[in-house]
Design a protein around this motif. Structure first.
Motif, PDB file in Angstrom:
ATOM      1  N   PHE A 163       0.830  -1.206   0.000  1.00 53.44           N
ATOM      2  CA  PHE A 163       0.000   0.000   0.000  1.00 53.44           C
ATOM      3  C   PHE A 163       0.869   1.263   0.000  1.00 53.44           C
ATOM      4  O   PHE A 163       0.366   2.339   0.306  1.00 53.44           O
ATOM      5  N   ASP A 164       2.121   1.146  -0.339  1.00 49.37           N
ATOM      6  CA  ASP A 164       3.025   2.294  -0.279  1.00 49.37           C
ATOM      7  C   ASP A 164       2.473   3.461  -1.112  1.00 49.37           C
ATOM      8  O   ASP A 164       2.024   3.280  -2.249  1.00 49.37           O
ATOM      9  N   GLU A 165       2.497   4.653  -0.506  1.00 47.56           N
ATOM     10  CA  GLU A 165       2.052   5.889  -1.165  1.00 47.56           C
ATOM     11  C   GLU A 165       0.557   5.884  -1.507  1.00 47.56           C
ATOM     12  O   GLU A 165       0.075   6.769  -2.231  1.00 47.56           O
ATOM     13  N   ALA A 166      -0.199   4.923  -1.004  1.00 49.80           N
ATOM     14  CA  ALA A 166      -1.641   4.891  -1.265  1.00 49.80           C
ATOM     15  C   ALA A 166      -2.375   5.862  -0.348  1.00 49.80           C
ATOM     16  O   ALA A 166      -1.867   6.248   0.715  1.00 49.80           O
ATOM     17  N   ASP A 167      -3.573   6.268  -0.736  1.00 48.70           N
ATOM     18  CA  ASP A 167      -4.425   7.124   0.088  1.00 48.70           C
ATOM     19  C   ASP A 167      -5.483   6.245   0.737  1.00 48.70           C
ATOM     20  O   ASP A 167      -6.400   5.752   0.065  1.00 48.70           O
ATOM     21  N   LEU A 168      -5.342   6.032   2.043  1.00 46.78           N
ATOM     22  CA  LEU A 168      -6.223   5.140   2.787  1.00 46.78           C
ATOM     23  C   LEU A 168      -7.092   5.891   3.797  1.00 46.78           C
ATOM     24  O   LEU A 168      -7.626   5.288   4.721  1.00 46.78           O
ATOM     25  N   ARG A 169      -7.259   7.181   3.597  1.00 38.78           N
ATOM     26  CA  ARG A 169      -8.074   7.953   4.537  1.00 38.78           C
ATOM     27  C   ARG A 169      -9.525   7.474   4.517  1.00 38.78           C
ATOM     28  O   ARG A 169     -10.131   7.385   3.464  1.00 38.78           O
ATOM     29  N   GLY A 170     -10.025   7.147   5.683  1.00 34.72           N
ATOM     30  CA  GLY A 170     -11.389   6.664   5.786  1.00 34.72           C
ATOM     31  C   GLY A 170     -11.567   5.195   5.454  1.00 34.72           C
ATOM     32  O   GLY A 170     -12.674   4.661   5.563  1.00 34.72           O
ATOM     33  N   ALA A 171     -10.493   4.524   5.046  1.00 36.58           N
ATOM     34  CA  ALA A 171     -10.583   3.093   4.728  1.00 36.58           C
ATOM     35  C   ALA A 171     -10.712   2.274   6.013  1.00 36.58           C
ATOM     36  O   ALA A 171     -10.241   2.685   7.075  1.00 36.58           O
ATOM     37  N   ARG A 172     -11.347   1.115   5.901  1.00 34.29           N
ATOM     38  CA  ARG A 172     -11.526   0.245   7.065  1.00 34.29           C
ATOM     39  C   ARG A 172     -10.635  -0.987   6.905  1.00 34.29           C
ATOM     40  O   ARG A 172     -10.790  -1.755   5.949  1.00 34.29           O
ATOM     41  N   LEU A 173      -9.696  -1.143   7.850  1.00 32.14           N
ATOM     42  CA  LEU A 173      -8.787  -2.290   7.871  1.00 32.14           C
ATOM     43  C   LEU A 173      -8.773  -2.868   9.270  1.00 32.14           C
ATOM     44  O   LEU A 173      -8.953  -2.138  10.256  1.00 32.14           O
ATOM     45  N   ASP A 174      -8.540  -4.173   9.377  1.00 32.68           N
ATOM     46  CA  ASP A 174      -8.444  -4.760  10.705  1.00 32.68           C
ATOM     47  C   ASP A 174      -6.981  -4.935  11.105  1.00 32.68           C
ATOM     48  O   ASP A 174      -6.067  -4.718  10.312  1.00 32.68           O
TER      49      ASP A 174
END
Length: 205
Positions: A163-174
């Protein structure tokens, strides 16, 4: 082999062999395909709307520049398929698998990818905002630079996922996913940052 020149087809097609069929530029609406084989078929520029494909085989199938809206591909197998410049909107790919497919410049919007198998898939810089990847296998997939804002990755297998340099704002991960994937330079919100720290064994005080 199916006759690629025909114009009239039944609305529900079961077990038909479309191997090597040339179906370029056709428009399919409200059709159902069950256990059909599209090996080496040319589906370039195809348009589908409200179609359902169940347990169909897409081996080396060409989907280039095709458009799919509100269609479902349930438990289908995409093996070395070409999805270049294709667009999938409001679709479901529940339980389908993608093996060595060409997915660059693949556009998916408001689409459900629950339980899909996409291990080692190359999705670099794809726009995957709001996509549902719940319980999917994304092990060793390349998602560097992707837009994954508001995506649902709960329960997804993320061993070795990038996920390098990805935009994960608001994403749901466990916690399991946070512990086993790579996030160098990724953009996250505060909640994910704290969960990531805890998944790595850090104490946040």
């Amino acid at each position: 082999m199916a006759d690629s020149g025909r114009t009239a087809e039944p609305q529900r097609i079961v077990g038909e062999d479309f191997s090597d069929a040339v179906l370029v530029g056709q428009e399919w609406v409200d059709r159902e395909f069950e256990r059909c084989d599209f090996t080496d078929a040319d589906l370039g520029l195809l348009r589908t709307r409200r179609c359902v494909f169940t347990e169909c085989t897409f081996t080396r199938t060409d989907f280039a520049e095709s458009r799919h809206r509100a269609s479902a591909f349930r438990s289908c197998r995409f093996d070395r398929a070409l999805l270049r410049d294709s667009t999938w909107e409001e679709c479901s790919l529940l339980g389908s698998s993608f093996v060595q497919c060409r997915l660059r410049q693949w556009t998916v919007r408001e689409t459900d990818l629950t339980l899909v198998g996409m291990g080692r898939a190359d999705l670099r810089r794809a726009d995957l905002r709001g996509i549902r990847f719940r319980e999917s296998n994304l092990s060793e997939a390349d998602l560097r630079g992707c837009d994954l804002r508001e995506a649902d990755l709960v329960g997804a297998r993320l061993l070795g996922t990038k996920f390098d340099e990805a935009d994960l704002r608001g994403a749901r991960l466990d916690a399991d996913g946070l512990a086993h994937a790579s996030f160098a330079g990724a953009r996250v919100d505060l909640g994910t940052a704290l969960a990531f720290a805890e998944a790595k064994g850090l104490r946040v005080e």
